[in-house]
Design an enzyme around this catalytic site. Structure first.
Site, short mmCIF file in Angstrom:
data_model
loop_
_atom_site.label_atom_id
_atom_site.label_comp_id
_atom_site.label_asym_id
_atom_site.label_seq_id
_atom_site.Cartn_x
_atom_site.Cartn_y
_atom_site.Cartn_z
N TYR A 174 6.52 -10.05 7.10
CA TYR A 174 6.38 -8.60 7.24
C TYR A 174 6.95 -8.20 8.59
O TYR A 174 6.86 -8.94 9.57
CB TYR A 174 4.91 -8.18 7.17
CG TYR A 174 4.33 -8.12 5.78
CD1 TYR A 174 4.43 -6.96 5.02
CD2 TYR A 174 3.69 -9.23 5.23
CE1 TYR A 174 3.89 -6.90 3.74
CE2 TYR A 174 3.15 -9.18 3.95
CZ TYR A 174 3.25 -8.01 3.22
OH TYR A 174 2.73 -7.96 1.95
N ASP A 227 0.82 -1.21 0.00
CA ASP A 227 0.00 0.00 0.00
C ASP A 227 0.85 1.26 0.00
O ASP A 227 2.07 1.22 0.19
CB ASP A 227 -0.91 0.02 1.23
CG ASP A 227 -1.94 -1.09 1.20
OD1 ASP A 227 -2.41 -1.44 0.11
OD2 ASP A 227 -2.27 -1.61 2.29
#
Length: 253
Positions: free
Chosen positions: A111, A53
């Site tokens: 992540y 994003d």
């Protein structure tokens, strides 16, 4: 034609995410421009493993593309980096089998989310960590609640509703979720490290936002279990801001 796998790092601060968008600057746009410059007059399209994003960073994004055998593989990183802005870098390039697809073939991803936990914000971390001022953060609760995410679950309550694809299977598996506290040179960093087979839209940021609210007592310690059992978003925290998130690594068979 070769199928070439790239490992890519980028600072997402100045980009509206990875994926191409109209009227917005993205990482994919810059990568495609560099590829088409290097391989001119061929039209090259990269296929990425993850669509990060706006504001999210990557150290281990992976993409593949098909191109003629006109550049030796060891020269591709330099050729592309010469044509990329200095906040995007090709770390590695390798020839893979013709059936390899960066997105489809990924078996797990890591992540990391960085939180700067102090009354002030270190200016050097302002684009790479969430600033968390509250001092009443129970580190033991953070890890205890993070352990409840491990396993295969329906993570529907932990995905952003707006902008997500409802056809994507919400059942994902988390393999590891570790939290390093008092990290960094000054001991003010909290690093959330999560490894799973796949993640839903904004899922990692919502997991972190939930854990922070458990750590400060705004959510009860068993909120994660209740959210996973009931699917109720009342037990879920806010979405943590994007700048703290890094796509660290992607694994393949």
């Amino acid at each position: 034609m070769d199928n070439i796998k790239l490992t890519i790092a980028y600072d997402g601060s100045n980009y509206h995410g990875y994926q191409l968008q109209e009227n917005a600057v993205t990482v994919q746009e810059k990568l495609e421009k560099a590829l088409n410059t290097v391989y001119y007059p061929y039209k090259i399209t990269p296929y990425s493993a993850s669509r990060t994003d706006s504001g999210v960073h990557a150290k281990g994004q992976v993409a593949n593309f098909f191109a003629p055998k006109q550049i030796p593989i060891h020269k591709i990183p330099l050729a592309l980096n010469t044509n990329l802005p200095n906040d995007i870098a090709i770390i590695n390039a390798e020839v893979v089998g013709s059936n390899f697809r960066a997105r489809r073939d990924a078996i797990k991803k890591e992540y990391r989310y960085y939180v700067y936990h102090a009354p002030y914000m270190d200016p050097f971390w302002r684009n790479y960590a969430l600033h968390y001022r509250e001092q009443n953060l129970d580190y033991t609760k953070l890890q205890q609640a993070a352990n409840d995410f491990i396993g295969k679950h329906d993570f529907s309550p932990f995905r952003a509703i707006q902008g997500s694809n409802p056809s994507i299977d919400p059942v994902k598996e988390i393999y590891e979720f570790d939290i390093d506290v008092n990290a960094g040179e000054d001991g003010n960093l909290i690093i959330f490290k999560v490894i799973g087979n796949a993640f839903l839209y904004k899922m990692v940021r919502i997991l972190v936002g939930t854990l922070l609210q458990i750590g400060n007592g705004k959510l009860e310690i068993n909120a994660v279990k209740k959210a996973l059992q009931t699917g109720d978003r009342l037990f879920v925290g806010p979405t943590a801001s994007p700048q703290g998130l890094v796509l660290q690594q992607i694994w393949y068979p």
